[in-house]
Write an enzyme that holds these catalytic residues in place. Sequence first.
Site, PDB file in Angstrom:
ATOM      1  N   TYR A 152     117.538 -46.106  85.757  1.00 46.96           N
ATOM      2  CA  TYR A 152     117.766 -45.853  84.072  1.00 46.96           C
ATOM      3  C   TYR A 152     119.152 -46.505  83.086  1.00 46.96           C
ATOM      4  CZ  TYR A 152     115.471 -44.949  78.977  1.00 46.96           C
ATOM      5  OH  TYR A 152     115.553 -44.882  78.125  1.00 46.96           O
ATOM      6  N   ASN A 191     120.496 -44.611  81.219  1.00 50.05           N
ATOM      7  CA  ASN A 191     121.831 -43.420  81.071  1.00 50.05           C
ATOM      8  C   ASN A 191     122.496 -42.852  82.733  1.00 50.05           C
ATOM      9  OD1 ASN A 191     119.347 -42.448  81.911  1.00 50.05           O
ATOM     10  ND2 ASN A 191     119.134 -40.556  80.178  1.00 50.05           N
ATOM     11  N   LYS A 192     122.246 -43.513  83.512  1.00 49.51           N
ATOM     12  CA  LYS A 192     121.679 -43.169  84.971  1.00 49.51           C
ATOM     13  C   LYS A 192     123.947 -43.910  85.231  1.00 49.51           C
ATOM     14  CE  LYS A 192     118.159 -40.935  85.687  1.00 49.51           C
ATOM     15  NZ  LYS A 192     117.553 -40.865  84.655  1.00 49.51           N
ATOM     16  N   GLN A 193     124.319 -43.539  86.289  1.00 49.68           N
ATOM     17  CA  GLN A 193     125.485 -43.312  87.295  1.00 49.68           C
ATOM     18  C   GLN A 193     125.874 -44.945  87.057  1.00 49.68           C
ATOM     19  OE1 GLN A 193     124.111 -40.944  88.097  1.00 49.68           O
ATOM     20  NE2 GLN A 193     124.824 -39.823  88.064  1.00 49.68           N
ATOM     21  N   ILE A 194     125.129 -45.733  87.356  1.00 51.03           N
ATOM     22  CA  ILE A 194     124.709 -46.898  87.578  1.00 51.03           C
ATOM     23  C   ILE A 194     123.405 -47.915  87.126  1.00 51.03           C
ATOM     24  CG2 ILE A 194     126.283 -46.680  89.493  1.00 51.03           C
ATOM     25  CD1 ILE A 194     124.156 -48.175  91.129  1.00 51.03           C
TER      26      ILE A 194
END
Length: 379
Positions: A185, A187-190
């Site tokens: 998603y 907001n994740k790291q990638i």
Amino acid sequence: MTARSVRRGIPLARPSIGERERALVAEVLASDVLALGPFARTFEEAIAALAGRRHGIACSSGTAGLHMVVRALGIGDGDEVITTPFSFVASTNCVLYERAIPRFVDIEDDALGLDPGLIEGAASSRTKAILPVHVFGRPARIDAIAATAERRGWNLIEDACEALGSRLQGRPMGSFGQASVFAFYPNKQITTGEGGVVVTDDDALARNLRSLRNQGRDEDGTWLRHVQLGFNYRLDELSAAIGVGQLERIEELQAGRRRVAAGYADRLRGLDWLRLPFVGDGEDVDWFVYVVRLDPTIDRRRLMARLEEVGVPSRPYFSPLHLQPFLRDAFHFSEGDFPVTERVAATTLALPFSATLSGEDVAYVAEALVDAVDAQFHV
Ligand SMILES: Cc1ncc(COP(=O)(O)O)c(C=O)c1O
């Protein structure tokens, strides 16, 4: 904040989409292959390699990945899965989708993962699996949890949705479970927009997961031959292309998050009303969100309102799962059932965090936080 103007447009989270991602998406569009194409395969293989696993199975979300794993491991009606109430709801929903029962155990105050010492007390003859979550990107006490799972013959389903890139004693999160799941998603790291990847070393499990995500077709995806009840949990090519571009930039993105986390730590260290995110020995954390803990005497709601007034969004993170209305009703939970989870959840505050947050914004957020707390104590 008195002498300064309100800084606008600091987002709580923000993906960093570069030229490379745009070019790869354009390539997909030009190719006419929008689904079931090469990018999803490239992406899942690269994620598996990052986690040191034999197989990667790209899917449409982390939730879809977790659900497929629960199904593929044969966990069903009335089976019990030991898991944590301090998580995003998907780690419990995936159990409920298969009519199995989540058995919550409380968490550790520092590591924030389920407490290994409480596992046996939650076990029963119906326990089939344990599902730990690496919260905010930091490792749960996975060695102890995995040892119990192994000794008891339970499956270990590792929710690494928030933990891509984090390591414990050099070993990547996502390398511990029979199957482990990452999520992408924005907001994740990638990110892939929406998307997930399941990783595993188990050849048969990987085959089954590929079938489940593709409407239960057999492994070679034969046109209209369905060997089991499956899902459409495929990852489309546009999303996968974004992910491939993000992976090419992963070091740059990790360095950006490290810079921001270090900036917060420098500016907020030593305050007696705030705990910085915990990092234990041997842990290398690539933060997914940057969550500080406030002294319980601070009125968090008022603090957040004051921060909002000066253009700083912030959020509590997480809200305990056992107190979510639908779970509370279904399992008759009440306040006090998981006291560490409740105590931690009552004092968390996620600050704006992304790889691209500028040094000035970090300084502004830190100063706004200190000012807002000072104001609360001096009224
Ligand atoms: C701990 C955890 N589990 C599962 C998920 C589900 O991932 P998705 O939002 O991709 O379905 C998330 C993502 O938000 C998560 O944070």
